[in-house]
Write a protein that holds these residues in place. Structure first.
Motif, PDB file in Angstrom:
ATOM      1  N   PRO A 224      -7.343 -10.905  -2.982  1.00 28.02           N
ATOM      2  CA  PRO A 224      -8.025  -9.997  -2.057  1.00 28.02           C
ATOM      3  C   PRO A 224      -8.911 -10.701  -1.033  1.00 28.02           C
ATOM      4  CG  PRO A 224      -9.123 -10.000  -4.168  1.00 28.02           C
ATOM      5  CD  PRO A 224      -7.875 -10.821  -4.326  1.00 28.02           C
TER       6      PRO A 224
ATOM      7  N   TYR B 114       0.837  -1.206   0.000  1.00 28.94           N
ATOM      8  CA  TYR B 114       0.000   0.000   0.000  1.00 28.94           C
ATOM      9  C   TYR B 114       0.870   1.255   0.000  1.00 28.94           C
ATOM     10  CZ  TYR B 114      -4.475  -2.366   0.834  1.00 28.94           C
ATOM     11  OH  TYR B 114      -5.595  -3.131   0.721  1.00 28.94           O
TER      12      TYR B 114
ATOM     13  N   LEU C 281      -6.889 -10.738 -10.427  1.00 31.25           N
ATOM     14  CA  LEU C 281      -7.175 -11.867  -9.545  1.00 31.25           C
ATOM     15  C   LEU C 281      -6.399 -13.116  -9.967  1.00 31.25           C
ATOM     16  CD1 LEU C 281      -9.062 -12.580  -7.138  1.00 31.25           C
ATOM     17  CD2 LEU C 281     -10.607 -13.538  -8.833  1.00 31.25           C
TER      18      LEU C 281
ATOM     19  N   VAL D 246      -0.416  -2.261  -7.459  1.00 27.40           N
ATOM     20  CA  VAL D 246      -1.840  -2.596  -7.441  1.00 27.40           C
ATOM     21  C   VAL D 246      -2.117  -4.019  -7.939  1.00 27.40           C
ATOM     22  CG1 VAL D 246      -4.078  -2.016  -8.477  1.00 27.40           C
ATOM     23  CG2 VAL D 246      -2.699  -0.242  -7.392  1.00 27.40           C
TER      24      VAL D 246
ATOM     25  N   TYR E 279      -9.611  -4.063 -11.557  1.00 24.52           N
ATOM     26  CA  TYR E 279      -9.113  -4.873 -10.456  1.00 24.52           C
ATOM     27  C   TYR E 279      -9.389  -6.364 -10.642  1.00 24.52           C
ATOM     28  CZ  TYR E 279      -8.592  -0.395  -8.105  1.00 24.52           C
ATOM     29  OH  TYR E 279      -8.226   0.876  -7.779  1.00 24.52           O
TER      30      TYR E 279
ATOM     31  N   TYR F 287     -15.431  -4.064  -6.572  1.00 19.98           N
ATOM     32  CA  TYR F 287     -15.847  -5.059  -7.561  1.00 19.98           C
ATOM     33  C   TYR F 287     -17.264  -4.775  -8.053  1.00 19.98           C
ATOM     34  CZ  TYR F 287     -11.754  -8.012  -6.754  1.00 19.98           C
ATOM     35  OH  TYR F 287     -10.482  -8.501  -6.671  1.00 19.98           O
TER      36      TYR F 287
ATOM     37  N   PHE G  20     -13.032  -3.726   0.312  1.00 21.99           N
ATOM     38  CA  PHE G  20     -12.812  -3.632  -1.124  1.00 21.99           C
ATOM     39  C   PHE G  20     -14.004  -4.144  -1.943  1.00 21.99           C
ATOM     40  CE2 PHE G  20     -11.510  -7.809   0.158  1.00 21.99           C
ATOM     41  CZ  PHE G  20     -12.018  -8.637  -0.829  1.00 21.99           C
TER      42      PHE G  20
ATOM     43  N   TRP H 179      -3.988  -6.958  -5.538  1.00 27.43           N
ATOM     44  CA  TRP H 179      -5.291  -7.503  -5.914  1.00 27.43           C
ATOM     45  C   TRP H 179      -5.229  -8.939  -6.426  1.00 27.43           C
ATOM     46  CZ3 TRP H 179     -10.065  -5.224  -5.228  1.00 27.43           C
ATOM     47  CH2 TRP H 179     -10.029  -3.956  -4.667  1.00 27.43           C
ATOM     48  N   GLN H 180      -4.113  -9.640  -6.237  1.00 27.32           N
ATOM     49  CA  GLN H 180      -4.015 -11.039  -6.656  1.00 27.32           C
ATOM     50  C   GLN H 180      -4.855 -11.964  -5.786  1.00 27.32           C
ATOM     51  OE1 GLN H 180      -0.054 -12.660  -7.728  1.00 27.32           O
ATOM     52  NE2 GLN H 180       0.661 -10.604  -7.159  1.00 27.32           N
TER      53      GLN H 180
ATOM     54  N   ARG I 217      -7.200 -10.017   5.113  1.00 27.20           N
ATOM     55  CA  ARG I 217      -7.571  -8.724   4.516  1.00 27.20           C
ATOM     56  C   ARG I 217      -8.979  -8.307   4.898  1.00 27.20           C
ATOM     57  NH1 ARG I 217      -4.725  -8.271  -1.343  1.00 27.20           N
ATOM     58  NH2 ARG I 217      -2.734  -9.106  -0.694  1.00 27.20           N
TER      59      ARG I 217
END
Length: 174
Positions: free
Chosen positions: A37, A16, A86, A30, A82, A50, A46, A34-35, A42
């Motif tokens: 989340p 971050y 993933l 980023v 985003y 999505y 967020f 976001w791999q 976490r």
């Protein structure tokens, strides 16, 4: 620099901070952030990002769904695609993060018995977004869910996007 940032994969707060240095570092940080989340450590804050990435019709479905639980939301345009970043998706964790986020946004605490077929779009529409975004998973977890309709939709969707789980480790819990 990208190799250094990739080694910070589990250092969420460091990533971050890197994303705030400048535009170039942000563009490198980023996708790593976001791999995965939906990992346990976490926050669920967020989830609306999505929802914001969905099409207009799908956003209306989400808004109506959330209104039934007393949650009003407005969507803003996300800065990145985003969903495309993933790499790890576990359907159980996806559900849990959505429910956790709903619980955070409702004045009275939600009871797990409140979740029924009315919440199905809150899970299926983000999943559809992941499929359509071009994300290529490295790990995919599917468990025996109460949402049989969702599971059938998942298998049908795989037929349409073979790349989504092409090189994935797929985990099934029954």
């Amino acid at each position: 620099m990208e190799n250094i940032l990739k080694h910070l994969n589990n250092e969420i707060y460091s990533l971050y901070s890197c994303a705030l240095v400048n535009r170039r570092w942000c563009k490198m940080s980023v996708p790593i952030l976001w791999q995965d989340p939906f990992s346990v450590e976490r926050s669920s804050l967020f989830i609306p990002i999505y929802f914001s990435s969905l099409g207009e019709g799908e956003k209306l479905v989400i808004m109506e769904c959330l209104k039934e639980f007393g949650i009003n939301i407005e969507f803003s345009k996300p800065l990145f695609d985003y969903a495309r970043f993933l790499k790890i998706l576990d359907i159980f964790r996806l559900e849990n993060k959505v429910y956790e986020w709903m619980d955070l946004n409702k004045l009275n605490r939600l009871n797990l018995n409140d979740f029924d077929s009315r919440t199905t779009p809150l899970i299926t529409l983000p999943f559809k977004l992941f499929l359509e975004s071009g994300a290529i998973l490295h790990e995919f977890g599917l468990y025996n869910s109460e949402f049989l309709e969702f599971e059938l939709e998942i298998f049908h969707s795989f037929e349409q996007n073979v790349q989504f789980t092409q090189d994935s480790n797929i985990y099934l819990w029954l």
